[in-house]
Design a protein around this motif. Structure first.
Motif, PDB file in Angstrom:
ATOM      1  N   ARG A 115       0.835  -1.208   0.000  1.00  0.00           N
ATOM      2  CA  ARG A 115       0.000   0.000   0.000  1.00  0.00           C
ATOM      3  C   ARG A 115       0.866   1.253   0.000  1.00  0.00           C
ATOM      4  N   ALA A 116       1.948   1.235   0.769  1.00  0.00           N
ATOM      5  CA  ALA A 116       2.833   2.406   0.811  1.00  0.00           C
ATOM      6  C   ALA A 116       3.441   2.660  -0.566  1.00  0.00           C
ATOM      7  N   ALA A 148       1.122   4.516  -3.047  1.00  0.00           N
ATOM      8  CA  ALA A 148       0.551   5.790  -2.600  1.00  0.00           C
ATOM      9  C   ALA A 148       0.650   6.897  -3.643  1.00  0.00           C
ATOM     10  N   ASN A 198      -0.541   6.712  -6.589  1.00  0.00           N
ATOM     11  CA  ASN A 198      -1.680   6.611  -7.503  1.00  0.00           C
ATOM     12  C   ASN A 198      -2.965   6.688  -6.691  1.00  0.00           C
ATOM     13  N   LEU A 199      -3.864   7.556  -7.095  1.00  0.00           N
ATOM     14  CA  LEU A 199      -5.149   7.649  -6.407  1.00  0.00           C
ATOM     15  C   LEU A 199      -6.226   6.931  -7.211  1.00  0.00           C
ATOM     16  N   ARG A 256     -10.532   6.484  -6.848  1.00  0.00           N
ATOM     17  CA  ARG A 256     -11.680   6.975  -6.086  1.00  0.00           C
ATOM     18  C   ARG A 256     -12.812   5.958  -6.083  1.00  0.00           C
ATOM     19  N   GLY A 280     -11.704   1.788  -3.461  1.00  0.00           N
ATOM     20  CA  GLY A 280     -11.278   1.697  -2.071  1.00  0.00           C
ATOM     21  C   GLY A 280      -9.947   0.976  -1.929  1.00  0.00           C
ATOM     22  N   TYR A 281      -9.290   0.716  -3.051  1.00  0.00           N
ATOM     23  CA  TYR A 281      -7.936   0.146  -3.148  1.00  0.00           C
ATOM     24  C   TYR A 281      -7.827  -1.344  -2.828  1.00  0.00           C
ATOM     25  N   VAL A 341      -4.936  -3.637  -4.445  1.00  0.00           N
ATOM     26  CA  VAL A 341      -3.849  -4.229  -3.665  1.00  0.00           C
ATOM     27  C   VAL A 341      -3.818  -5.740  -3.913  1.00  0.00           C
ATOM     28  N   ALA A 357     -14.453   3.553   1.390  1.00  0.00           N
ATOM     29  CA  ALA A 357     -13.282   4.423   1.215  1.00  0.00           C
ATOM     30  C   ALA A 357     -13.716   5.887   1.169  1.00  0.00           C
ATOM     31  N   GLN A 358     -14.807   6.164   0.467  1.00  0.00           N
ATOM     32  CA  GLN A 358     -15.246   7.555   0.421  1.00  0.00           C
ATOM     33  C   GLN A 358     -15.844   7.992   1.753  1.00  0.00           C
ATOM     34  N   ALA A 416     -12.834   8.661   3.778  1.00  0.00           N
ATOM     35  CA  ALA A 416     -12.148   9.849   3.254  1.00  0.00           C
ATOM     36  C   ALA A 416     -12.768  11.106   3.852  1.00  0.00           C
ATOM     37  N   TYR A 471      -5.828  19.061  -0.740  1.00  0.00           N
ATOM     38  CA  TYR A 471      -7.029  18.351  -0.294  1.00  0.00           C
ATOM     39  C   TYR A 471      -6.626  16.900  -0.167  1.00  0.00           C
ATOM     40  N   ALA A 478      -7.121  13.605  -0.344  1.00  0.00           N
ATOM     41  CA  ALA A 478      -7.820  12.381  -0.736  1.00  0.00           C
ATOM     42  C   ALA A 478      -6.921  11.201  -0.368  1.00  0.00           C
ATOM     43  N   PRO A 479      -7.448  10.214   0.346  1.00  0.00           N
ATOM     44  CA  PRO A 479      -6.594   9.128   0.828  1.00  0.00           C
ATOM     45  C   PRO A 479      -6.068   8.233  -0.289  1.00  0.00           C
ATOM     46  N   SER A 480      -4.857   7.769  -0.090  1.00  0.00           N
ATOM     47  CA  SER A 480      -4.267   6.778  -0.994  1.00  0.00           C
ATOM     48  C   SER A 480      -4.415   5.405  -0.337  1.00  0.00           C
ATOM     49  N   ALA A 481      -3.918   4.393  -1.024  1.00  0.00           N
ATOM     50  CA  ALA A 481      -3.990   3.030  -0.472  1.00  0.00           C
ATOM     51  C   ALA A 481      -3.300   2.954   0.890  1.00  0.00           C
ATOM     52  N   ALA A 482      -2.264   3.773   1.065  1.00  0.00           N
ATOM     53  CA  ALA A 482      -1.500   3.707   2.304  1.00  0.00           C
ATOM     54  C   ALA A 482      -2.276   4.271   3.492  1.00  0.00           C
ATOM     55  N   LEU A 532      -5.582   3.858   4.088  1.00  0.00           N
ATOM     56  CA  LEU A 532      -6.810   3.151   4.433  1.00  0.00           C
ATOM     57  C   LEU A 532      -6.504   1.723   4.879  1.00  0.00           C
ATOM     58  N   PRO A 533      -7.347   1.199   5.759  1.00  0.00           N
ATOM     59  CA  PRO A 533      -7.134  -0.184   6.201  1.00  0.00           C
ATOM     60  C   PRO A 533      -7.782  -1.158   5.225  1.00  0.00           C
TER      61      PRO A 533
END
Ligand code: FES
Ligand code: FES
Lengths: 162, 786
Positions: A129-130, A133, A135-136, A138, A141-142, A146, B675-676, B679, B703, B705-709, B711-712
């Protein structure tokens, strides 16, 4: 207004020679001059990673570079992963894991994943995940991204080692 | 056909292949070599009058084809119509460009069309505007105070709309309550932030006087209707096409000012004009959402029965009533999944000098969930009860459903208690409770929080929407056409924006026609050649769309049976459709392939008497009622009370969205919603500076916006109670993930920090806000600690 430059680049194995303005962004050049629309634009500020491509094998954000800076270099975009053939293993992994929804962020993630595989380490969970980071997304939820990348790294790097 | 072989199957998505190859076609991928490119000049002040504007410098530049000014827009167009009006709402004439007064930073005031975007932006810099800044207000409560700067002369005190609903006898309930808890809770302004921004490509033909518009939208048909209204054109002279859309979340609905501007430029110049929003514009051009301040009270009896609710809240609407306006579902879902009959809710909607708000995934439900669930924990604490027990006591039981809540929503089905219990056991609720005291002795502050919701999905009929004054219906529609090779094409006005509609529609259609999803092609998002459609929002596409597909395929199937019967010499009632063939029920060896039947329908050479050639049907479906999903979230955190930093260790959601057409896609929707939800709960906030009225963090750099890192991993489970009223029993699933997130985390942190008596009352929840809440608790008299 802005100087013009003659540049030569190799993109997905094909050589191009073009005149561009000095201020032309690399991403605009790829998309609107070469017609490679698979590289996307989400922010033009280096945050979202939708414009991620490989430049001489390294991950770069093509919105943060000017086209003339790519002169003489080699680029890979999403169109270069599979060409017209079967899906590339990273694409197959995303499909299997449902790692995409709208698909707008996807090309960027695919290229980031390919660059990770090239480093030859199998990452998972938080450490992966790190690494992602830059790349976003929306939509997903990743979680499935992953999972897709984990799957791909295990296969690719694992089998290279084995 | 009662057996639907492809429903409930995690079919891989039809959309994926093109998207994975980079061969999706999004708005900015449509390169028209003769197109001009527009750039839009925006007001730099929160509130200002244009004293003069001189476009001379721009028009002299090489490559510039046209400049459009606000006064022309006001003269030539209608203000954007409101499709979801609040009862009695004041009118805020919302033109595509401000003239002569602009009311928020970022409001369009001028536009240029030039050879390329670079030149168009150069030209904007040469346009001289003489501004007279006016007093502004960017806080909703302040905007409603007397003496505050007014946005519109005709709207007194900036109050766009106000209403009160009352049910039962809340006053008596509050008088008799054993415990009452009150809180003033603030919900942050956020935005949906699709990774693809909005954009438009418009072509106008002088010869036919028709307009063709490519738009990155969730609602092509509604965009066409609105453009016709605003541009004073006939709907039949406008075609709207949505290509692949890079995320929507409610943000890409209906007409935006820029859309009208681009169409006007295309009409004026007679050449195609393209405009793609950049991300900085996006933060000022697309609707914001959620901002509100609630003053909520809950009353409970000594045994933990929730007896009444009272809420007085203000929604910050921004500067105009946007087409879908402020959220409608806050009131409706405020009572939640509980046995609660007495309550009073006062809603006020305030105008401020900020970007207008509009729908965003959840549409009021995350807001009402946060305020209610946070106060429920306070009530539990005050009554000395466990928050999970208090919920379990008050949740509606299956035998109490259907149940009409105090604001009029009728929950249809489900097992809310079981859902909560599953979430609790999954997160290890009892283990946390058991371990908490020992951990605290080691100065480890671990907490677990829950939040429960019922979720409104789809609309309860077009008639219902009509009674609320809406400018659209609740239906969806399809045309399904079999080709001579026995494959089916579905024509739908719904566009593709990540929701997987192409796949799920194909699954339902294939199930009914004896085909495979691979045999179905979806043509979506084009207003030409599709029946009237409402569009993809409100978690309604599958609810309404599945019904339309069922009706249309039912007609086609019946005709296939008649045709095959005629060809085979068998009565249609002795035939059935199954896996690629039409066959005798009692002797499957007597059969025709669907391909042969389709070929016969195409040729028309040997038709049964009274039947026409072709295998095709168009159907509309209007759902008879909403479907109510529900869920429970359980979160586990560990907090560092010195810094306020917290680690979200577990996040569990158990939900019920009825029948799942494609469980893989359902899970993806839930992940994205969570995720949203997180966020908005933990990271994002659009901040306006009180003194300058500027949006201070309107870039993707600022702003968060969360990345993969950030979020759980999410842990999901589900129940499956088919909705009684909808086709196939589906309930919507697009929004549910967002609803419970903020409250669950807030409650977990409150639980972890219970020894300090911390009360979180604003979003987003960050290390800083937790630290501030700790400071506030420390400076309060010790009474807060139980
Ligand atoms: S467009 Fe390059 S990082 Fe967002
Ligand atoms: S799939 Fe839509 S942004 Fe990632």
């Amino acid at each position: 207004m802005s100087s013009r430059h003659r540049i030569r680049v190799t993109v997905n194995g094909r050589a191009y020679e073009r005149d561009v303005q000095g201020r032309r962004l690399l991403v605009d050049f790829l998309r609107h001059d070469l017609g490679l629309y698979g590289t996307h634009v989400g922010c033009e500020q280096g945050v979202c990673g939708a414009c991620t491509v490989l430049l001489d094998g390294q991950v770069v954000k093509s919105c943060l570079m000017l086209a003339p800076q790519a002169d003489g270099r080699t680029l890979t975009t999403v169109e270069g992963l599979a060409g017209r053939g079967e899906l590339h293993p990273v694409q197959e992994a995303f499909r299997e894991a449902h790692g995409l929804q709208c698909g707008y962020c996807t090309p960027g993630f695919l290229l980031s994943a390919v660059a990770l595989a090239d480093r030859g380490v199998v990452l998972e969970g938080k450490s992966l995940r790190a690494e992602l980071a830059g790349n976003l997304c929306r939509c997903t939820g990743y979680q499935n991204i992953v999972e897709a990348v984990e799957r791909y790294l295990r296969q690719t790097v694992g089998s290279r080692r084995g | 056909m009662d057996k639907l072989p492809w429903v409930g199957v995690s079919v891989k998505r039809k959309e994926d292949e093109r998207l994975l190859r980079g061969a999706g076609r999004f708005l900015d991928d449509l390169d028209d070599t003769v197109a001009l490119h527009a750039a839009i000049g925006r007001c730099p002040y929160p509130h200002a009058r244009i004293r003069g504007i001189d476009p001379g410098g721009a028009l002299e530049m090489a490559g510039v084809e046209a400049v459009l000014l606000g006064r022309d827009v006001v003269a030539r167009t209608e203000p954007t119509n409101v499709l979801r009006p609040f009862p009695g709402a004041a009118t805020t004439a919302y033109y595509a460009m401000a003239h002569p007064v602009a009311r928020y930073e970022g409001e369009p005031v001028v536009a240029v069309a030039a050879r390329d975007r670079y030149e168009a932006e150069d030209a904007l810099e040469r346009i001289a505007i003489d501004w007279e800044p006016l007093p502004h207000v960017v806080d909703a409560e302040e905007a409603l105070r007397s003496g505050s700067p007014l946005l519109f002369d005709q709207v007194p005190s900036n109050l766009l709309a106000a209403s009160t609903v009352k049910a039962g006898d809340p006053d008596a309930a509050f008088r008799q309550a054993a415990a009452v808890v009150k809180g003033k809770l603030r919900i942050n302004r956020v935005t949906g932030l699709p990774i693809e921004t909005r954009g438009l490509l418009a072509r106008y033909s002088d010869q036919t006087r028709t307009l063709e518009v490519w738009s990155s939208t969730q609602t092509p048909h509604l965009v066409r209707a609105q453009l016709a209204h605003v541009l004073r054109m006939a709907e039949s002279d406008i075609r709207v096409i949505a290509p692949d859309v890079g995320g929507g979340f409610g943000i890409k609905m209906c007409v935006y000012p820029e859309d009208v501007v681009v169409c006007l430029l295309a009409i004026d110049i007679g050449r195609p004009v393209k405009w793609v929003e950049d991300r900085v514009e996006h933060f000022r051009g697309c609707t914001h959402a959620r901002e509100a301040v609630h003053e909520l009270e809950l009353a409970g009896s000594a045994d933990g029965t929730l007896t009444a609710l009272r809420d007085r809240y203000v929604i910050d609407a921004g500067a105009y009533n946007s087409p879908f306006g402020p959220p409608m579902l806050t009131n409706l879902m405020l009572p939640g999944p509980y046995r609660l009959r007495d309550g009073e809710i006062e809603r006020r909607v305030a105008l401020t000098n900020k970007v207008p708000v509009g729908p965003y995934r959840g549409y009021g439900q995350p807001e009402s969930n946060f305020v209610r669930e946070v106060l429920l924990d306070r009530l539990a604490r005050k009554l000395g009860q466990d928050p999970a027990d208090l919920r379990r006591k008050n949740l509606l039981r299956p035998d109490e459903l259907p149940f009409q809540n105090l604001t009029g929503a009728t929950y249809d089905s489900g097992d809310y208690v079981r859902c909560l219990d599953l979430a609790l056991s999954r997160v290890g609720y009892d283990e946390v409770r058991a371990g908490q005291a020992a951990w605290r002795r080691e100065h480890r502050y671990v907490g677990v929080g829950v939040s429960c919701y019922a979720e409104f999905t789809g609309y309860p009929s077009s008639a219902f929407l009509g009674r609320t004054g809406a400018g659209f219906g609740a239906y969806e529609s399809v045309t399904i056409r079999m080709d001579r090779a026995g494959r089916a094409a579905i024509y739908t006005g719904v566009s593709t924006f990540g929701q997987g509609m192409e796949t799920t529609f194909a699954q339902v259609c294939a199930s009914s026609l004896g085909l495979e999803p691979a045999d179905i092609t979806i043509y979506g998002g084009d207003s030409r050649g599709t029946p009237y459609s409402v569009g993809g929002f409100a978690s309604r596409t599958m609810i309404a769309g599945a019904g339309a597909i069922a009706t249309a395929t039912g007609e086609i199937r019946a005709k296939m049976l008649r045709l095959a019967g005629h060809l085979l010499g068998v009565a249609p009632e002795h035939l059935e459709v199954a896996a690629g063939v039409v066959r005798r029920t009692d002797d499957p060896s007597v059969q025709l392939s669907i391909r042969e039947v389709s070929e016969a329908a195409f040729l028309g050479h040997r038709l049964p008497p009274g039947d026409d050639p072709g295998l095709e049907a168009t159907a509309y479906h209007d759902p008879p009622a909403s479907a109510f999903g529900y869920g429970s979230v359980a979160a586990r955190v560990e907090v560092d009370p010195r810094s306020g930093a917290f680690d979200l260790q577990r996040y569990v959601l158990v939900h019920d969205c009825g029948t799942q057409v494609n469980p893989m896609i359902v899970e993806g929707q839930i992940h994205g919603g969570i995720a949203q939800g997180l966020a908005a709960a933990l990271f994002e906030e659009l901040q306006y500076d009180r003194d300058t009225g500027q949006l201070v963090n309107g870039t993707l750099v600022d702003y968060f916006a969360p990345s993969a890192a950030d979020l759980p991993r999410f842990e999901l489970d589900h129940l499956e109670t088919p909705a009684p009223a909808t086709s196939l029993g589906v309930k919507g699933v697009g929004e549910g993930g967002t609803i419970g997130a903020a409250a669950a985390v807030a409650n977990a942190i409150g639980d972890a920090l219970a020894p300090f008596g911390v009360e979180l009352d604003r979003l987003p929840i960050t290390a800083e806000s937790v630290w501030r809440a700790l400071e506030a608790a420390r400076s309060r008299p010790a009474a807060a600690v139980n």
